[in-house]
Write a protein that holds these residues in place. Sequence first.
Motif, PDB file in Angstrom:
ATOM      1  N   GLN A   1       1.087  -1.004   0.587  1.00  0.00           N
ATOM      2  CA  GLN A   1      -0.119  -0.021  -0.583  1.00  0.00           C
ATOM      3  C   GLN A   1       0.977   1.234   0.161  1.00  0.00           C
ATOM      4  N   TRP A   2       1.593   1.712   0.854  1.00  0.00           N
ATOM      5  CA  TRP A   2       3.360   2.229   0.912  1.00  0.00           C
ATOM      6  C   TRP A   2       3.088   2.953  -0.413  1.00  0.00           C
ATOM      7  N   GLU A   3       3.851   1.628  -1.049  1.00  0.00           N
ATOM      8  CA  GLU A   3       4.468   1.982  -2.100  1.00  0.00           C
ATOM      9  C   GLU A   3       3.679   1.780  -3.174  1.00  0.00           C
ATOM     10  N   SER A   4       2.156   1.818  -3.634  1.00  0.00           N
ATOM     11  CA  SER A   4       1.204   2.462  -4.118  1.00  0.00           C
ATOM     12  C   SER A   4       0.902   3.385  -4.103  1.00  0.00           C
ATOM     13  N   GLY A   5       1.333   4.223  -2.714  1.00  0.00           N
ATOM     14  CA  GLY A   5      -0.076   5.239  -2.543  1.00  0.00           C
ATOM     15  C   GLY A   5      -0.449   5.619  -1.989  1.00  0.00           C
ATOM     16  N   TYR A   6      -0.965   4.475  -1.526  1.00  0.00           N
ATOM     17  CA  TYR A   6      -2.322   4.173  -0.978  1.00  0.00           C
ATOM     18  C   TYR A   6      -2.565   3.924   0.627  1.00  0.00           C
ATOM     19  N   LEU A   7      -1.265   4.050   1.190  1.00  0.00           N
ATOM     20  CA  LEU A   7      -1.172   3.928   3.103  1.00  0.00           C
ATOM     21  C   LEU A   7      -0.028   5.806   3.129  1.00  0.00           C
TER      22      LEU A   7
END
Length: 73
Positions: free
Chosen positions: A65-71
């Motif tokens: 999620q962090w790497e996808s920008g969702y976190l």
Amino acid sequence: MVIVIAIIVGVIGNADYQEITQARDQINLRLTLDDCKRLFDEGIDRVNCFDKSIHVFGTEQQKQQWESGYLNP
């Protein structure tokens, strides 16, 4: 019979250990993210601090999620 009991105890102990370490890591993640917010103003230093914290203490799902920008801590 003793071997079977030892295996069962080992499996149960391992499951408990994993739950305990996951709970500990989530607490540590929350604490380090809070530290990042206190130590750094918004910007690249804070993002780097979040990145390191998530990669050390986060679950695989949180890392994705962090790497996808969702976190967004």
